[in-house]
Design a protein around this motif. Structure first.
Motif, PDB file in Angstrom:
ATOM      1  N   TYR A   1     -80.434 -24.171 -73.801  1.00  0.00           N
ATOM      2  CA  TYR A   1     -81.049 -24.945 -72.982  1.00  0.00           C
ATOM      3  C   TYR A   1     -80.286 -25.293 -71.615  1.00  0.00           C
ATOM      4  O   TYR A   1     -78.969 -25.623 -71.964  1.00  0.00           O
ATOM      5  CB  TYR A   1     -81.396 -26.388 -73.579  1.00  0.00           C
ATOM      6  CG  TYR A   1     -81.785 -27.437 -72.623  1.00  0.00           C
ATOM      7  CD1 TYR A   1     -83.236 -27.464 -72.316  1.00  0.00           C
ATOM      8  CD2 TYR A   1     -81.037 -28.417 -72.473  1.00  0.00           C
ATOM      9  CE1 TYR A   1     -83.575 -28.548 -71.647  1.00  0.00           C
ATOM     10  CE2 TYR A   1     -81.579 -29.452 -71.897  1.00  0.00           C
ATOM     11  CZ  TYR A   1     -82.841 -29.416 -71.500  1.00  0.00           C
ATOM     12  OH  TYR A   1     -83.100 -30.506 -70.750  1.00  0.00           O
ATOM     13  N   VAL A   2     -80.583 -25.363 -70.453  1.00  0.00           N
ATOM     14  CA  VAL A   2     -79.872 -25.822 -69.486  1.00  0.00           C
ATOM     15  C   VAL A   2     -80.641 -27.069 -68.935  1.00  0.00           C
ATOM     16  O   VAL A   2     -79.913 -28.264 -68.623  1.00  0.00           O
ATOM     17  CB  VAL A   2     -79.732 -24.995 -68.127  1.00  0.00           C
ATOM     18  CG1 VAL A   2     -79.321 -25.532 -66.879  1.00  0.00           C
ATOM     19  CG2 VAL A   2     -79.021 -23.694 -68.584  1.00  0.00           C
ATOM     20  N   SER A   3     -81.934 -27.136 -68.708  1.00  0.00           N
ATOM     21  CA  SER A   3     -82.570 -28.301 -67.971  1.00  0.00           C
ATOM     22  C   SER A   3     -84.139 -28.074 -68.071  1.00  0.00           C
ATOM     23  O   SER A   3     -84.489 -27.158 -68.556  1.00  0.00           O
ATOM     24  CB  SER A   3     -82.417 -28.178 -66.605  1.00  0.00           C
ATOM     25  OG  SER A   3     -82.761 -27.208 -65.747  1.00  0.00           O
ATOM     26  N   HIS A   4     -84.807 -29.196 -67.716  1.00  0.00           N
ATOM     27  CA  HIS A   4     -86.372 -28.881 -67.848  1.00  0.00           C
ATOM     28  C   HIS A   4     -86.806 -29.980 -66.742  1.00  0.00           C
ATOM     29  O   HIS A   4     -86.329 -31.020 -66.438  1.00  0.00           O
ATOM     30  CB  HIS A   4     -86.865 -29.092 -69.054  1.00  0.00           C
ATOM     31  CG  HIS A   4     -86.934 -30.624 -69.597  1.00  0.00           C
ATOM     32  ND1 HIS A   4     -86.005 -31.294 -70.357  1.00  0.00           N
ATOM     33  CD2 HIS A   4     -87.974 -31.566 -69.590  1.00  0.00           C
ATOM     34  CE1 HIS A   4     -86.270 -32.301 -70.629  1.00  0.00           C
ATOM     35  NE2 HIS A   4     -87.422 -32.639 -70.050  1.00  0.00           N
ATOM     36  N   LYS A   5     -88.010 -29.677 -66.477  1.00  0.00           N
ATOM     37  CA  LYS A   5     -88.683 -30.513 -65.404  1.00  0.00           C
ATOM     38  C   LYS A   5     -90.345 -30.656 -65.879  1.00  0.00           C
ATOM     39  O   LYS A   5     -90.808 -29.568 -66.130  1.00  0.00           O
ATOM     40  CB  LYS A   5     -88.239 -30.231 -63.947  1.00  0.00           C
ATOM     41  CG  LYS A   5     -88.937 -28.793 -63.513  1.00  0.00           C
ATOM     42  CD  LYS A   5     -88.622 -28.537 -62.219  1.00  0.00           C
ATOM     43  CE  LYS A   5     -89.337 -27.127 -61.532  1.00  0.00           C
ATOM     44  NZ  LYS A   5     -89.041 -26.979 -60.105  1.00  0.00           N
ATOM     45  N   VAL A   6     -90.917 -31.569 -65.167  1.00  0.00           N
ATOM     46  CA  VAL A   6     -92.433 -31.461 -65.366  1.00  0.00           C
ATOM     47  C   VAL A   6     -93.170 -31.848 -63.894  1.00  0.00           C
ATOM     48  O   VAL A   6     -92.607 -32.638 -63.401  1.00  0.00           O
ATOM     49  CB  VAL A   6     -92.916 -32.844 -66.525  1.00  0.00           C
ATOM     50  CG1 VAL A   6     -94.462 -32.920 -66.350  1.00  0.00           C
ATOM     51  CG2 VAL A   6     -92.296 -32.509 -67.807  1.00  0.00           C
ATOM     52  N   THR A   7     -93.868 -30.947 -63.702  1.00  0.00           N
ATOM     53  CA  THR A   7     -94.581 -30.926 -62.560  1.00  0.00           C
ATOM     54  C   THR A   7     -96.286 -31.253 -62.858  1.00  0.00           C
ATOM     55  O   THR A   7     -96.752 -30.539 -63.517  1.00  0.00           O
ATOM     56  CB  THR A   7     -94.735 -29.589 -61.785  1.00  0.00           C
ATOM     57  OG1 THR A   7     -93.235 -29.401 -61.662  1.00  0.00           O
ATOM     58  CG2 THR A   7     -95.279 -29.749 -60.324  1.00  0.00           C
ATOM     59  N   ARG A   8     -96.588 -32.482 -62.232  1.00  0.00           N
ATOM     60  CA  ARG A   8     -97.959 -32.515 -62.372  1.00  0.00           C
ATOM     61  C   ARG A   8     -99.017 -32.169 -61.418  1.00  0.00           C
ATOM     62  O   ARG A   8     -98.722 -32.736 -60.253  1.00  0.00           O
ATOM     63  CB  ARG A   8     -98.238 -34.257 -62.746  1.00  0.00           C
ATOM     64  CG  ARG A   8     -97.459 -34.822 -64.062  1.00  0.00           C
ATOM     65  CD  ARG A   8     -97.526 -36.452 -64.136  1.00  0.00           C
ATOM     66  NE  ARG A   8     -98.737 -36.525 -64.542  1.00  0.00           N
ATOM     67  CZ  ARG A   8     -99.391 -36.870 -65.528  1.00  0.00           C
ATOM     68  NH1 ARG A   8     -98.813 -36.374 -66.603  1.00  0.00           N
ATOM     69  NH2 ARG A   8    -100.555 -36.966 -65.842  1.00  0.00           N
ATOM     70  N   THR A   9     -99.691 -31.321 -61.642  1.00  0.00           N
ATOM     71  CA  THR A   9    -100.564 -31.010 -60.597  1.00  0.00           C
ATOM     72  C   THR A   9    -101.915 -32.123 -60.106  1.00  0.00           C
ATOM     73  O   THR A   9    -102.049 -32.248 -58.953  1.00  0.00           O
ATOM     74  CB  THR A   9    -101.556 -29.669 -60.931  1.00  0.00           C
ATOM     75  OG1 THR A   9    -100.573 -28.691 -61.386  1.00  0.00           O
ATOM     76  CG2 THR A   9    -102.574 -29.144 -59.871  1.00  0.00           C
ATOM     77  N   ASP A  10    -102.382 -32.480 -61.360  1.00  0.00           N
ATOM     78  CA  ASP A  10    -103.329 -33.815 -61.263  1.00  0.00           C
ATOM     79  C   ASP A  10    -103.270 -34.511 -62.338  1.00  0.00           C
ATOM     80  O   ASP A  10    -102.411 -34.251 -63.210  1.00  0.00           O
ATOM     81  CB  ASP A  10    -104.839 -33.184 -60.801  1.00  0.00           C
ATOM     82  CG  ASP A  10    -105.283 -32.232 -61.634  1.00  0.00           C
ATOM     83  OD1 ASP A  10    -105.094 -32.286 -63.084  1.00  0.00           O
ATOM     84  OD2 ASP A  10    -105.878 -31.280 -61.216  1.00  0.00           O
ATOM     85  N   ASN A  11    -104.235 -35.206 -62.778  1.00  0.00           N
ATOM     86  CA  ASN A  11    -104.274 -36.331 -64.083  1.00  0.00           C
ATOM     87  C   ASN A  11    -104.498 -35.391 -65.257  1.00  0.00           C
ATOM     88  O   ASN A  11    -104.403 -35.751 -66.317  1.00  0.00           O
ATOM     89  CB  ASN A  11    -105.549 -37.200 -63.690  1.00  0.00           C
ATOM     90  CG  ASN A  11    -105.366 -38.196 -64.963  1.00  0.00           C
ATOM     91  OD1 ASN A  11    -104.249 -38.678 -65.229  1.00  0.00           O
ATOM     92  ND2 ASN A  11    -106.684 -38.795 -65.017  1.00  0.00           N
ATOM     93  N   ASN A  12    -104.897 -34.073 -65.114  1.00  0.00           N
ATOM     94  CA  ASN A  12    -105.353 -33.154 -66.242  1.00  0.00           C
ATOM     95  C   ASN A  12    -104.474 -32.135 -66.498  1.00  0.00           C
ATOM     96  O   ASN A  12    -104.250 -31.862 -67.486  1.00  0.00           O
ATOM     97  CB  ASN A  12    -106.611 -32.629 -65.927  1.00  0.00           C
ATOM     98  CG  ASN A  12    -107.268 -32.170 -67.141  1.00  0.00           C
ATOM     99  OD1 ASN A  12    -107.426 -32.897 -68.228  1.00  0.00           O
ATOM    100  ND2 ASN A  12    -107.859 -30.773 -67.227  1.00  0.00           N
TER     101      ASN A  12
END
Length: 736
Positions: A118-129
């Motif tokens: 593991y190096v890193s992680h990120k979350v990208t939200r396209t919309d509310n769903n």
């Protein structure tokens, strides 16, 4: 107001999860917890102190996300000889892992080991769903990395998972295996439902309890990959799931070529699931900085049985994947069984008039309209020569389009652009465009070979087939895209590296389809492949519907359409009324109405009552088709265990439903002896039930004046009165 509250709650939940990750990073470096949550489920990943990324949970989500960190401590299943990699989120080979890997490589220096941390992680939200979790893992010794992607659809309880592989080593790296997903499930027992078949025998289910070792579902056919085994399956945990009970995972590889799913029950009685493209004969040479993206593995999970899982997948498919998933579909009349290859312009003009008389939207011209030097008068010549046959159609396709317009119907056409007949002008001019081994005899299926779609010139040719048809006939309204052979003697005269063939072929096909959809985004197209040989959610991005099987015997189709319905919504299933089988026209039509209705019959040979029945049935279908296509499906009586089959579609307001009932046993006295309990209604609403598709000069035995509460219909049930004299019964359920 309710949606705003839900949005706030989800945002708070999301911030809580981020805070949880940060707290664990600060307080306990060994316990980074990364949950992927949907409405009802959670997939939970853990980063250990030495940066191993592991799957620690998949199942019903917890009310308190902080408790996910407690899960691993409650499994006491013995020693992990692989030093913590048994439940790896993307298992490697050549280092610590002792079981089936998700990825295997040969580095530029010849070393075959791989270890991903593991190096890193990120979350990208396209919309509310929709959210995308991307986790970067990297080999601490080699400059080799993978991004693991988890795309979650909150309301639909669906996750798509894929990997992106890159490196910056001093030379090429060979990828030997390159899975899309690697899940790890912990349960007492595991039951697999898989499918098998052949031409005209598609989607035959088999359910088995998994035992130790590896069970592999795969295809090596190149095209028409689902001919013997489709890439969809179910996995029940603890016990076999039923329609309304049990925990079940549905899985599907979003790839139209060779696929592979490994299910390995290990020494701890846990199940490793690895899915993606098949690495058979497909070692991939990855150049420095080149990006290799795998197709997605799609899955949904439910603790409420198969029906709930189906509805999850159907909603996701209509909302996010199928081309025009919530749009209209065209009813049609196909000429194939009326004429086969034997037709001319006057005969087709009469069939177009019959299309109008029948009352459907479109006339579909099937195989045999093209080729001149080697006329397409059978399936042995002409494929690949897409010039209109001048003897059959002296005025071209345009005259047929004009005749259809004149009669107030639309016109569609059949093509098989990926294939070529050995006896064709195309083969004579471009033998290097054909998939074949230079030193070996050719081998045919249905007297044809595959064109080499790894070659950009061939891609241009295939795109041109479609583009030319629309350029010359702007009012063309429908395309049936067929694919009848598999890859024999795999070899590309274009490719330098033959190990890339199976992957590059499919990439080439998708590139062609991307170009077609860029220019013709809304034209309906049927995905056909000698029946159900190519049905998957990667292809359905470009097609509005698919052809489940060339077997249109309605009794057989009940069983096939039933099994397809677990994974694909009814709006995608093209069902035609034909002369296959011995059942009356009413039974054949009622079965075809379960999805997207079409006809492949000789209208002029119908009796007066048969014609009137079909005309009235089409009108009834037009009135309720939106419920069938967009409603929630509830399977009520399984044809494999009952003498009747029964299912119902209910609209989202729970105000209207369409219920299909069929007799599937010819034993004496069989029928709907007991009431069928409905599902999906509102128990507090009151409904009336009306019979549709009543044959002329007959009457319904249903009392349509009575009313019933949803509670009664779901608790006691309703008897559709299916018997040897009423072998198919279609009912409309309406809220009063």
């Amino acid at each position: 107001m309710k949606s705003k509250i839900q949005l706030i709650c989800r945002s708070v939940s999301y911030l809580l999860l981020i805070s949880l990750c940060l707290v664990n990073q600060i307080g306990k470096a060994q316990d980074i917890i990364i949950p992927v949550e949907t409405k009802n489920n959670a997939l939970v990943l853990q980063v250990t102190q030495n940066k191993d990324l592991s799957n620690i949970y998949i199942g019903k989500k917890l009310g308190n996300p902080a408790e996910y960190a407690n899960i691993p401590g409650h499994y006491k299943q013995g020693t992990d000889y692989s030093d913590g990699t048994l439940n790896s989120a993307y298992s490697t080979a050549g280092s610590r892992n002792l079981f089936e890997p998700a990825v295997t490589v040969t580095h530029a220096d010849g070393n075959k080991s791989l270890d991903l941390r593991y190096v890193s992680h990120k979350v990208t939200r396209t919309d509310n769903n929709v959210s995308l979790l991307s986790i970067l893992v990297k080999d601490p010794v080699y400059n080799f990395e993978v991004v693991l992607n988890y795309k979650s659809y909150y309301n639909e309880d669906v996750i798509e998972q894929w990997s992106v592989i890159t490196h910056q080593e001093k030379g090429n790296v060979i990828l030997h295996k390159f899975a899309s997903a690697n899940l790890y499930l912990q349960s007492r027992k595991y039951w697999l439902t898989q499918y098998h078949g052949d031409w005209a025998t598609e989607m035959k289910p088999e359910e088995v309890q998994l035992t130790h070792g590896i069970k592999t579902l795969d295809s090596k056919l190149g095209t028409r990959a689902n001919l013997f085994q489709p890439s969809v399956f179910m996995l029940s945990l603890d016990k076999p799931a039923t329609e309304d009970e049990g925990t079940v995972l549905y899985g599907s590889v979003e790839w139209s070529g060779n696929f592979r799913v490994d299910l390995e029950l290990d020494n701890k009685d846990n199940l490793r699931l690895i899915a993606g493209m098949n690495n058979y004969a497909s070692d991939y040479t990855l150049k420095p900085k080149e990006v290799f993206t795998t197709p997605a593995f799609l899955y949904t999970m439910s603790d409420k049985g198969k029906g709930d899982a189906s509805r999850n997948l159907h909603n996701w498919a209509r909302n996010y994947r199928i081309l025009d998933g919530k749009g209209n579909r065209l009813t049609l009349l196909n000429n194939w069984e009326a004429t086969y290859f034997d037709f001319d312009e006057p005969k087709l003009f009469e069939l177009i008039k019959d299309t109008k008389k029948l009352g459907v939207d479109l006339f579909l011209l099937d195989d045999g309209w093209f080729a001149n030097k080697y006329p397409r008068n059978g399936d042995v010549t002409g494929l690949g020569d897409w010039g209109v046959n001048k003897k059959k159609l002296p005025n071209g396709v345009a005259s047929l389009v004009q005749e259809a317009t004149k009669n107030g119907v639309k016109f569609g056409i059949w093509i098989e652009p990926e294939m070529v007949s050995p006896k064709s002008e195309l083969y004579e001019k471009h033998p290097d465009w054909v998939v074949k081994q230079p030193q070996r005899p050719e081998h045919y299926l249905r007297n044809q070979l595959v064109l080499d779609l790894t070659n950009p010139k061939v891609q241009d040719f295939v795109y041109g087939i479609v583009d030319d048809l629309f350029t010359e006939n702007p009012d063309l309204a429908y395309v049936k895209w067929d694919c009848n052979t598999v890859v024999f003697n795999a070899y590309s005269a274009h490719l330098k590296n033959q190990s890339h063939f199976y992957i590059e072929y499919m990439r080439g096909l998708y590139q062609v389809l991307e170009r077609i959809r860029a220019k013709y985004p809304k034209v309906p197209m049927m995905l056909c492949s000698g029946g159900g040989g190519r049905v998957d959610y990667a292809a359905l991005k470009y097609f509005t519907e698919f052809w489940p099987s060339d077997n249109t015997d309605p009794l057989e189709r009940i069983f096939m359409q039933w099994e397809y319905s677990y994974f694909y919504p009814s709006v995608t299933s093209s069902n035609h009324v034909t002369d296959w089988g011995k059942q009356p026209i009413k039974f054949r039509t009622d079965v075809a109405m379960m999805g997207k209705l079409g006809f492949d019959i000789v209208v002029s040979k119908l009796s007066a009552n048969e014609l009137k029945f079909c005309q009235d049935a089409i009108k009834s279908y037009d009135a309720v088709k939106s419920v069938i296509w967009q409603g929630d499906l509830y399977r009520l009586a399984d044809p494999r265990v009952n003498s009747i089959a029964s299912l119902v579609y209910i609209d989202d307001k729970k105000s209207t439903g369409v219920m299909f009932n069929y007799l599937v046993s010819n034993r004496y006295g069989e029928g709907s002896k007991l009431p069928v309990r409905l599902k999906g209604l509102d128990p507090n609403k009151t409904y009336r039930i009306k019979e549709l598709n009543i044959y002329p000069e007959t009457k319904t035995s249903i009392d349509e004046t009575k009313s019933y509460t949803g509670d009664f219909l779901m608790t006691v049930g309703f008897n559709p009165e299916v018997n040897e004299k009423r072998t198919s019964v279609v009912l409309q359920i309406n809220e009063i």
